[in-house]
Write a protein that holds these residues in place. Structure first.
Motif, PDB file in Angstrom:
ATOM      1  N   ASP A  79       0.989  13.972 -22.941  1.00 45.82           N
ATOM      2  CA  ASP A  79      -0.053  13.305 -23.719  1.00 45.82           C
ATOM      3  C   ASP A  79      -1.417  13.955 -23.510  1.00 45.82           C
ATOM      4  N   THR A  80      -1.503  14.864 -22.507  1.00 48.85           N
ATOM      5  CA  THR A  80      -2.765  15.559 -22.241  1.00 48.85           C
ATOM      6  C   THR A  80      -2.486  17.022 -21.924  1.00 48.85           C
ATOM      7  N   LEU A  81      -3.242  17.900 -22.571  1.00 46.62           N
ATOM      8  CA  LEU A  81      -3.111  19.342 -22.339  1.00 46.62           C
ATOM      9  C   LEU A  81      -4.464  19.877 -21.905  1.00 46.62           C
ATOM     10  N   PHE A  82      -4.522  20.412 -20.677  1.00 45.26           N
ATOM     11  CA  PHE A  82      -5.735  21.065 -20.189  1.00 45.26           C
ATOM     12  C   PHE A  82      -5.593  22.570 -20.385  1.00 45.26           C
ATOM     13  N   ILE A  83      -6.591  23.187 -20.979  1.00 47.27           N
ATOM     14  CA  ILE A  83      -6.616  24.641 -21.150  1.00 47.27           C
ATOM     15  C   ILE A  83      -7.761  25.175 -20.310  1.00 47.27           C
ATOM     16  N   TRP A 101      -7.917  14.617 -12.028  1.00 50.72           N
ATOM     17  CA  TRP A 101      -7.947  13.714 -13.195  1.00 50.72           C
ATOM     18  C   TRP A 101      -6.572  13.098 -13.425  1.00 50.72           C
ATOM     19  N   ALA A 102      -5.521  13.919 -13.358  1.00 47.16           N
ATOM     20  CA  ALA A 102      -4.161  13.422 -13.568  1.00 47.16           C
ATOM     21  C   ALA A 102      -3.783  12.405 -12.496  1.00 47.16           C
ATOM     22  N   GLU A 103      -4.096  12.695 -11.240  1.00 47.90           N
ATOM     23  CA  GLU A 103      -3.762  11.777 -10.152  1.00 47.90           C
ATOM     24  C   GLU A 103      -4.529  10.464 -10.280  1.00 47.90           C
ATOM     25  N   LYS A 104      -5.803  10.543 -10.675  1.00 52.56           N
ATOM     26  CA  LYS A 104      -6.615   9.337 -10.829  1.00 52.56           C
ATOM     27  C   LYS A 104      -6.051   8.426 -11.905  1.00 52.56           C
ATOM     28  N   HIS A 105      -5.489   9.027 -12.952  1.00 50.78           N
ATOM     29  CA  HIS A 105      -4.931   8.248 -14.061  1.00 50.78           C
ATOM     30  C   HIS A 105      -3.432   7.996 -13.893  1.00 50.78           C
ATOM     31  N   ASN A 106      -2.924   8.271 -12.665  1.00 53.09           N
ATOM     32  CA  ASN A 106      -1.526   7.998 -12.323  1.00 53.09           C
ATOM     33  C   ASN A 106      -0.567   8.670 -13.300  1.00 53.09           C
ATOM     34  N   LYS A 107      -0.829   9.945 -13.582  1.00 54.99           N
ATOM     35  CA  LYS A 107       0.003  10.720 -14.497  1.00 54.99           C
ATOM     36  C   LYS A 107       0.673  11.876 -13.745  1.00 54.99           C
ATOM     37  N   THR A 108       1.893  12.190 -14.158  1.00 53.92           N
ATOM     38  CA  THR A 108       2.551  13.364 -13.609  1.00 53.92           C
ATOM     39  C   THR A 108       1.934  14.606 -14.239  1.00 53.92           C
ATOM     40  N   ASP A 138       8.558  17.898 -18.766  1.00 55.08           N
ATOM     41  CA  ASP A 138       8.229  16.616 -19.414  1.00 55.08           C
ATOM     42  C   ASP A 138       7.140  15.839 -18.694  1.00 55.08           C
ATOM     43  N   GLU A 139       6.262  16.523 -17.970  1.00 55.02           N
ATOM     44  CA  GLU A 139       5.158  15.830 -17.309  1.00 55.02           C
ATOM     45  C   GLU A 139       4.180  15.255 -18.331  1.00 55.02           C
ATOM     46  N   ASP A 140       3.404  14.255 -17.899  1.00 54.74           N
ATOM     47  CA  ASP A 140       2.391  13.648 -18.771  1.00 54.74           C
ATOM     48  C   ASP A 140       1.254  14.610 -19.065  1.00 54.74           C
ATOM     49  N   GLU A 152       0.868  -1.184   0.000  1.00 65.39           N
ATOM     50  CA  GLU A 152       0.000   0.000   0.000  1.00 65.39           C
ATOM     51  C   GLU A 152       0.904   1.232   0.000  1.00 65.39           C
ATOM     52  N   THR A 153       0.629   2.174  -0.909  1.00 65.27           N
ATOM     53  CA  THR A 153       1.476   3.365  -1.000  1.00 65.27           C
ATOM     54  C   THR A 153       0.688   4.544  -1.541  1.00 65.27           C
ATOM     55  N   ASN A 154       1.138   5.747  -1.225  1.00 64.48           N
ATOM     56  CA  ASN A 154       0.570   6.953  -1.819  1.00 64.48           C
ATOM     57  C   ASN A 154       1.479   7.497  -2.917  1.00 64.48           C
ATOM     58  N   SER A 155       2.548   6.736  -3.246  1.00 60.97           N
ATOM     59  CA  SER A 155       3.490   7.156  -4.297  1.00 60.97           C
ATOM     60  C   SER A 155       3.863   5.955  -5.167  1.00 60.97           C
ATOM     61  N   PRO A 156       2.943   5.493  -6.029  1.00 58.76           N
ATOM     62  CA  PRO A 156       3.229   4.305  -6.845  1.00 58.76           C
ATOM     63  C   PRO A 156       4.429   4.475  -7.774  1.00 58.76           C
ATOM     64  N   GLY A 157       4.645   5.700  -8.262  1.00 65.94           N
ATOM     65  CA  GLY A 157       5.793   5.935  -9.133  1.00 65.94           C
ATOM     66  C   GLY A 157       7.113   5.733  -8.413  1.00 65.94           C
ATOM     67  N   LYS A 158       7.220   6.269  -7.187  1.00 66.29           N
ATOM     68  CA  LYS A 158       8.445   6.118  -6.399  1.00 66.29           C
ATOM     69  C   LYS A 158       8.631   4.669  -5.966  1.00 66.29           C
ATOM     70  N   LEU A 159       7.526   3.991  -5.681  1.00 67.13           N
ATOM     71  CA  LEU A 159       7.616   2.578  -5.311  1.00 67.13           C
ATOM     72  C   LEU A 159       8.255   1.782  -6.442  1.00 67.13           C
ATOM     73  N   GLU A 160       7.800   2.012  -7.655  1.00 70.28           N
ATOM     74  CA  GLU A 160       8.351   1.300  -8.807  1.00 70.28           C
ATOM     75  C   GLU A 160       9.845   1.556  -8.944  1.00 70.28           C
ATOM     76  N   ASN A 161      10.241   2.803  -8.727  1.00 70.42           N
ATOM     77  CA  ASN A 161      11.648   3.145  -8.865  1.00 70.42           C
ATOM     78  C   ASN A 161      12.492   2.509  -7.756  1.00 70.42           C
ATOM     79  N   TYR A 162      11.992   2.510  -6.516  1.00 72.14           N
ATOM     80  CA  TYR A 162      12.719   1.888  -5.414  1.00 72.14           C
ATOM     81  C   TYR A 162      12.903   0.392  -5.650  1.00 72.14           C
TER      82      TYR A 162
END
Length: 424
Positions: free
Chosen positions: A331-335, A265-272, A288-290, A171-181
């Motif tokens: 890959d996504t641009l919000f205006i 929306w970005a957090e739900k889709h696990n995007k930076t 270079d964020e998503d 269980e984590t609140n940082s899945p990206g960092k978990l993958e890297n560790y």
């Protein structure tokens, strides 16, 4: 002084010296002076010294030795701690202090079910031992000599003789960092670690916004080469100009949660993600964020031809920035705008305006509701009325029923505006 009293004093003195000697060799004690696992130096035990990270072991079943008034426990009680209790404590603490946590339950032995928790406080933050102990009073707490090693221990990655756990159980609140560790190679030389980082950059696993995933010592030692690797990766991507870019316009009055929606929306889709910079150089902050969020966008700051290039799926041109060229690799641009999107570039050629509107995937229109801090938003597509010309030629067509956004679920409404104490 009686002989027995003197003997007792001598014993206490010897025990105190033994404790100091043990601490000086390899110290770390709990609040009740039980040696858990010694820190490297006695100064690590001072209450003023903050811990930048913590490795905690918590038993599910705890036999209470002394009364705990705070929890309403008496000596002799049995205190059961569930994983959900730990997560609740972590989420509550997160409201006051930013950190990443990694938690797993080890239950291969039903009689010895326990939890391992790794907490890594974010930049500029730390916590005193006693603070952590108050949060987890029945946990054995120590520092992580190597955070990646502590995280990998959660699944016994480097201990094949032990039961192997699945990383999905963490269980984590940082899945990206978990993958890297978990990818980090323990025991590699600095050069080998850099080569691993370089491979991750060139393959796209690591982006400029992921710099916090690189071990600080490795980044400092190889910073020039790492920056060069990021530049090389950018050139490789730009050799294939076709890109998958989704452009979404969010329009409506202020304080309806438009910017919050894009973030959630970005957090739900696990995007930076990142919000645009203030002033003229709105792309200066992009790393270079998503997802890139053009917040409070005013179309008059960008010529229509430049807007068409910005959103073109077949080309990627440099964007205006103060010190260096910026390329949008998102890959996504919000205006996000407070003005009516269909009124943009109303004095420009209709063909050019049509090209602008064809770049937009959809338009989300936000409107207030009768309930405070709750907005309604509708998803629309852009249609064309061929019988009309000019600004009235284009109109929005709803594609679904309105949905509600309750801002109180995502931001602390009570602290939206902080009070100021003017006493001096």
């Amino acid at each position: 002084m009686k002989k027995e009293e003197r003997k007792e004093m001598i014993m206490e003195f010897k025990e105190e010296n033994a404790m100091k000697e043990a601490l000086n060799k390899n110290p770390s004690v709990s609040e009740d002076d039980n040696i858990i696992r010694p820190p490297k130096k006695l100064s690590d035990l001072t209450p003023e010294k903050g811990m930048r990270n913590a490795n905690i072991r918590i038993s599910r079943v705890n036999k209470i030795k002394t009364d705990n008034e705070k929890l309403g426990l008496k000596a002799g009680d049995t205190y059961i701690i569930e994983k959900s209790d730990i997560i609740a404590a972590l989420e509550k603490w997160l409201k006051d202090k930013p950190f990443d946590y990694f938690l797993i339950e080890h239950n291969e032995s039903p009689d010895n079910t326990h939890y391992h928790l790794v907490i890594v406080f974010r930049k500029g933050n730390s916590a005193q031992f006693k603070t952590i102990k108050n949060k987890f009073p029945y946990g054995d707490i120590e520092r992580c000599g190597n955070v990646a090693a502590c995280v990998q221990y959660l699944i016994h990655k480097n201990h094949p003789e032990k039961h192997q756990y699945d990383a999905k159980d963490i269980e984590t609140n940082s899945p990206g960092k978990l993958e890297n560790y978990l990818l980090y190679q323990i025991g590699l030389s600095p050069k080998a670690q850099f080569n691993k980082v370089k491979e991750q950059i060139l393959s796209g696993q690591l982006k400029a916004c992921d710099i916090d995933k690189i071990e600080p010592d490795i980044y400092i030692k190889f910073s020039r080469q790492i920056k060069a690797a990021f530049e090389l990766r950018k050139k490789i991507v730009l050799k294939s100009p076709k890109r998958e870019l989704t452009v979404v316009v969010i329009q409506g009055k202020s304080r309806l949660g438009k910017s919050t929606y894009a973030k959630v929306w970005a957090e739900k889709h696990n995007k930076t993600y990142r919000y645009s910079a203030a002033g003229k150089n709105i792309f200066e902050s992009y790393q270079d964020e998503d997802v890139y969020i053009l917040d409070d966008w005013d179309h008059t700051g960008l010529k229509i031809a430049d807007f068409i290039k910005l959103t073109d799926p077949n080309i990627n041109v440099p964007l205006p920035a103060r010190y260096h060229d910026v390329y949008l690799l998102a890959d996504t641009l919000f205006i996000i705008t407070n003005t009516d999107f269909l009124g943009w570039y109303e004095d420009e050629d209709e063909k050019l305006r049509e090209a602008v509107f064809k770049r937009i995937s959809c338009v989300l229109t936000f409107e207030p509701t009768e309930k405070e801090f709750v907005s309604a938003y509708t998803k629309n597509t852009i249609a064309t009325d061929e019988s009309k010309t000019g600004i009235n030629r284009f109109y929005l067509v709803p594609t679904a029923e309105p949905k509600l956004l309750d801002l109180s679920q995502y931001i602390d409404i009570s602290n939206a505006v902080r009070t100021f104490d003017d006493d001096i």
